[in-house]
Design an enzyme around this catalytic site. Structure first.
Site, PDB file in Angstrom:
ATOM      1  N   GLU A 192      11.039  -4.990  10.027  1.00 40.78           N
ATOM      2  CA  GLU A 192      12.043  -5.657   9.208  1.00 40.78           C
ATOM      3  C   GLU A 192      13.332  -5.738  10.019  1.00 40.78           C
ATOM      4  OE1 GLU A 192      12.345  -3.737   5.355  1.00 40.78           O
ATOM      5  OE2 GLU A 192      10.175  -3.806   5.165  1.00 40.78           O
TER       6      GLU A 192
ATOM      7  N   THR B  66       0.874  -1.183   0.000  1.00 45.92           N
ATOM      8  CA  THR B  66       0.000   0.000   0.000  1.00 45.92           C
ATOM      9  C   THR B  66       0.911   1.233   0.000  1.00 45.92           C
ATOM     10  OG1 THR B  66      -0.150  -0.198   2.427  1.00 45.92           O
ATOM     11  CG2 THR B  66      -1.999  -1.042   1.146  1.00 45.92           C
TER      12      THR B  66
ATOM     13  N   GLU C 168      -0.403  -5.586  10.843  1.00 43.79           N
ATOM     14  CA  GLU C 168       0.835  -6.254  11.252  1.00 43.79           C
ATOM     15  C   GLU C 168       1.799  -5.227  11.835  1.00 43.79           C
ATOM     16  OE1 GLU C 168       1.616  -9.531  11.492  1.00 43.79           O
ATOM     17  OE2 GLU C 168       3.292  -8.532  12.491  1.00 43.79           O
ATOM     18  N   PHE C 169       2.439  -5.594  12.931  1.00 43.50           N
ATOM     19  CA  PHE C 169       3.342  -4.652  13.605  1.00 43.50           C
ATOM     20  C   PHE C 169       4.807  -5.086  13.552  1.00 43.50           C
ATOM     21  CE2 PHE C 169      -0.849  -3.952  15.468  1.00 43.50           C
ATOM     22  CZ  PHE C 169      -0.944  -2.570  15.438  1.00 43.50           C
TER      23      PHE C 169
ATOM     24  N   CYS D  55       7.531   1.952   5.716  1.00 40.59           N
ATOM     25  CA  CYS D  55       6.276   2.211   6.431  1.00 40.59           C
ATOM     26  C   CYS D  55       6.112   3.647   6.922  1.00 40.59           C
ATOM     27  CB  CYS D  55       6.137   1.246   7.602  1.00 40.59           C
ATOM     28  SG  CYS D  55       5.883  -0.456   7.060  1.00 40.59           S
TER      29      CYS D  55
ATOM     30  N   ARG E  59      13.468   1.097   0.510  1.00 36.95           N
ATOM     31  CA  ARG E  59      12.359   2.029   0.312  1.00 36.95           C
ATOM     32  C   ARG E  59      12.476   3.247   1.237  1.00 36.95           C
ATOM     33  NH1 ARG E  59       7.462  -2.287   0.310  1.00 36.95           N
ATOM     34  NH2 ARG E  59       8.886  -3.345   1.723  1.00 36.95           N
TER      35      ARG E  59
HETATM   36  P1  NAD Z   1       6.121  -5.783  -0.464  1.00 33.93           P
HETATM   37  O1  NAD Z   1       6.145  -4.836  -1.586  1.00 33.93           O
HETATM   38  O2  NAD Z   1       7.415  -6.349   0.063  1.00 33.93           O
HETATM   39  O3  NAD Z   1       5.203  -7.047  -0.833  1.00 33.93           O
HETATM   40  C1  NAD Z   1       4.003  -6.961  -1.514  1.00 33.93           C
HETATM   41  C2  NAD Z   1       3.885  -8.205  -2.402  1.00 33.93           C
HETATM   42  O4  NAD Z   1       2.559  -8.257  -2.943  1.00 33.93           O
HETATM   43  C3  NAD Z   1       4.829  -8.212  -3.590  1.00 33.93           C
HETATM   44  O5  NAD Z   1       5.557  -9.434  -3.609  1.00 33.93           O
HETATM   45  C4  NAD Z   1       3.895  -8.085  -4.811  1.00 33.93           C
HETATM   46  O6  NAD Z   1       4.401  -8.749  -5.942  1.00 33.93           O
HETATM   47  C5  NAD Z   1       2.636  -8.726  -4.283  1.00 33.93           C
HETATM   48  N1  NAD Z   1       1.402  -8.349  -4.963  1.00 33.93           N
HETATM   49  C6  NAD Z   1       0.951  -7.115  -5.280  1.00 33.93           C
HETATM   50  N2  NAD Z   1      -0.272  -7.189  -5.869  1.00 33.93           N
HETATM   51  C7  NAD Z   1      -0.613  -8.508  -5.905  1.00 33.93           C
HETATM   52  C8  NAD Z   1      -1.740  -9.227  -6.373  1.00 33.93           C
HETATM   53  N3  NAD Z   1      -2.792  -8.609  -6.911  1.00 33.93           N
HETATM   54  N4  NAD Z   1      -1.725 -10.565  -6.260  1.00 33.93           N
HETATM   55  C9  NAD Z   1      -0.676 -11.211  -5.725  1.00 33.93           C
HETATM   56  N5  NAD Z   1       0.423 -10.582  -5.244  1.00 33.93           N
HETATM   57  C10 NAD Z   1       0.458  -9.248  -5.329  1.00 33.93           C
HETATM   58  O7  NAD Z   1       5.314  -5.073   0.712  1.00 33.93           O
HETATM   59  P2  NAD Z   1       5.470  -5.283   2.290  1.00 33.93           P
HETATM   60  O8  NAD Z   1       6.608  -4.501   2.825  1.00 33.93           O
HETATM   61  O9  NAD Z   1       5.392  -6.735   2.590  1.00 33.93           O
HETATM   62  O10 NAD Z   1       4.151  -4.557   2.791  1.00 33.93           O
HETATM   63  C11 NAD Z   1       2.873  -5.122   2.601  1.00 33.93           C
HETATM   64  C12 NAD Z   1       1.885  -4.390   3.474  1.00 33.93           C
HETATM   65  O11 NAD Z   1       2.212  -4.622   4.862  1.00 33.93           O
HETATM   66  C13 NAD Z   1       1.885  -2.877   3.305  1.00 33.93           C
HETATM   67  O12 NAD Z   1       0.583  -2.404   3.457  1.00 33.93           O
HETATM   68  C14 NAD Z   1       2.749  -2.388   4.458  1.00 33.93           C
HETATM   69  O13 NAD Z   1       2.415  -1.077   4.858  1.00 33.93           O
HETATM   70  C15 NAD Z   1       2.378  -3.369   5.538  1.00 33.93           C
HETATM   71  N6  NAD Z   1       3.418  -3.527   6.563  1.00 33.93           N
HETATM   72  C16 NAD Z   1       4.723  -3.621   6.199  1.00 33.93           C
HETATM   73  C17 NAD Z   1       5.702  -3.795   7.172  1.00 33.93           C
HETATM   74  C18 NAD Z   1       7.160  -3.895   6.792  1.00 33.93           C
HETATM   75  O14 NAD Z   1       8.000  -3.847   7.690  1.00 33.93           O
HETATM   76  N7  NAD Z   1       7.498  -4.043   5.518  1.00 33.93           N
HETATM   77  C19 NAD Z   1       5.346  -3.874   8.524  1.00 33.93           C
HETATM   78  C20 NAD Z   1       3.979  -3.794   8.863  1.00 33.93           C
HETATM   79  C21 NAD Z   1       3.021  -3.626   7.868  1.00 33.93           C
END
Ligand code: NAD
Length: 434
Positions: A155, A86, A151-152, A263, A331
């Site tokens: 990384e 997102t 999710e909290f 984030c 990022r």
């Molecule tokens: P990311 O970009 O690493 O992963 C997202 C994945 O979703 C990618 O592999 C992408 O290919 C896949 N994807 C996108 N559209 C798709 C679809 N239609 N069908 C199937 N797969 C699809 O993102 P992230 O860092 O894992 O973050 C995901 C969410 O979790 C975000 O909303 C983020 O704010 C939240 N979040 C992230 C963290 C963090 O530390 N990264 C912590 C808490 C919450």
């Protein structure tokens, strides 16, 4: 329990691996073919300590699998997680929900029997209701409930955070869905992790409020650090003193070059837009965003001053480019602001990061990538610590100095002890302390 995890990124993959370790059967769906290729070869597409082992064990046990085919994965599952990105929407700073709604449309045709659809992605307040509205329009015949389960995890320590959470938060208005979520998280509840059930709006907003609060803490200590430098105080001592107060807490009181990462910047921005849209402006958080972007820009000034006023013609060795240690995630890393500014001002940049080169290379053109810290330092005028990887805490500074042109350290993370750095012949500049 059978789980479908849509999105196998930092959150989806870690959550899926941890659920499979509890004994659940998880199918991860991703639409990025290169990610699926890595996973099919047993390789994690992201760097996260401990993840390779967890994946290997659970792939072998056939508790986790990966596919691009969403249909069977949704049809088999009792719980379908949305863990897609997102990111910040270009132009207006809102959360870009296009991946969430695309995945919602992808899964709709495969709803069969009662299913819990739950967001794990960070989504603005009202999104779960909107997902439900869209699914009801697409599949008026289907039996499902939509929950919010933000999710909290962090990384770099994601597995420990997932398996030992401070709390598990579930926004849920449906008793059947609540029973499913209780069963899903039972392995963690048995370990005393508090499982909090709230309404969906509260769960969604709590995630943004948590990240905005932490971002505010970072900006707070960064401003205190600036004041410390002027009045001769030591920010580390101030942070320790205030952190002992349990009302304040000692976490997130480390001054640095400004927060970055996947984030905080986007979530602070999205929360500000939610406030404005609802005619409840969050002026404190708006200020945090401003203070943080100004801070990143101000960091090159520190490096210039340390070199006598200009970086033109100088060689800057950058240690660490990822937004924090123990991740390969680039990022919104502060390096993406600081390094191009140094280059624009005429510096040559040599850089080393234990995990950052793969993603950093295309994002930071014109850098000389080095094998290790000593290699980056060779011929440099200044050593800049931008990410506090542990291996930078015990550098052989005397050896590095011998190969450098200058003898200056700008430690933007206070990763080093100033006294030995000075004893090795360096002029040392930390943040908020002598
Ligand atoms: P990311 O970009 O690493 O992963 C997202 C994945 O979703 C990618 O592999 C992408 O290919 C896949 N994807 C996108 N559209 C798709 C679809 N239609 N069908 C199937 N797969 C699809 O993102 P992230 O860092 O894992 O973050 C995901 C969410 O979790 C975000 O909303 C983020 O704010 C939240 N979040 C992230 C963290 C963090 O530390 N990264 C912590 C808490 C919450």
């Amino acid at each position: 329990m059978k789980i479908c995890m849509i999105g196998a990124g930092y959150v989806g993959l870690v959550s899926a691996a941890c659920f499979s370790e509890f004994g659940w059967t998880v199918t991860c769906v991703d639409n990025d073919p290169s990610r699926l290729d890595d996973l099919a070869a047993g390789k994690s597409p992201i760097y996260e300590p401990g993840l390779d082992d967890l994946l290997e064990r659970n792939i072998k046990a056939k508790r986790i699998s990966f596919t691009g085919d969403i249909g069977p994965a949704v049809r088999d599952a009792e719980v379908v997680f949305l863990a897609v990105g997102t990111p910040m929407r270009r132009g207006d700073g809102h959360a870009d929900l296009s991946y969430v709604y695309a995945a919602t449309e992808d899964l709709a045709p495969h709803l069969n029997g009662f299913k819990v659809i739950t967001t794990k992605s960070t989504v603005p307040v009202g999104t779960s209701r909107e997902i439900e509205r869209r699914l009801r329009a697409l599949r008026p015949d289907a039996d499902f409930a939509v929950c919010s389960n933000p999710e909290f995890l962090r990384e770099g320590s994601a597995i420990a955070d997932f398996t030992h959470p401070d709390r598990i938060l579930v926004g849920c208005d449906d008793p059947r869905a609540r029973a499913v979520m209780e069963r899903l998280y039972k392995p963690l509840a048995l370990r005393q992790a508090p499982l909090l059930f709230v309404d969906r709006e509260s769960a969604e907003l709590a995630k943004y409020a948590a990240n905005a609060f932490l971002a505010m803490k970072i900006s707070f200590i960064n401003e205190i650090a600036d004041l410390c430098e002027i009045v001769g105080a030591d920010v580390q001592e101030v942070a320790t003193a205030i952190g002992k107060d349990r009302r304040i807490g000692d976490k997130f009181l480390h001054p640095g070059p400004g927060y970055g990462g996947s984030c905080f910047p986007k979530d602070v921005s999205a929360l500000i837009r939610t406030g404005r849209d609802n005619k409840a402006p969050l002026s404190l958080i708006e200020q945090v965003e401003r203070v943080n972007s100004e801070r990143k820009l101000a960091m090159t000034g520190r490096i210039e001053r340390a070199l006598g006023g200009s970086v033109r013609g100088k060689t800057v060795a950058i240690l660490g480019v990822t937004f924090k240690p123990n991740t390969d995630d680039m990022r919104d890393a502060p390096s993406l602001v600081i390094v191009p500014m140094l280059q624009e001002k005429g510096a040559t940049v040599r850089a080393y990061d234990p995990q950052g080169e793969k993603h950093g290379k295309p994002m930071l053109p014109g850098i000389v990538w080095c094998q290790d810290a000593a290699d980056a330092a060779a011929g440099a005028d200044v050593l800049v610590i931008l990410t506090e990887w542990n291996e930078f805490r015990a550098l052989d500074l005397a050896r590095m100095k011998a190969t450098m042109r200058g003898a200056v350290i700008v430690d933007l993370r206070n990763a080093l002890d100033p006294a030995p750095a000075r004893a090795s012949g360096f002029t040392y500049h930390g943040i908020g302390r002598d």
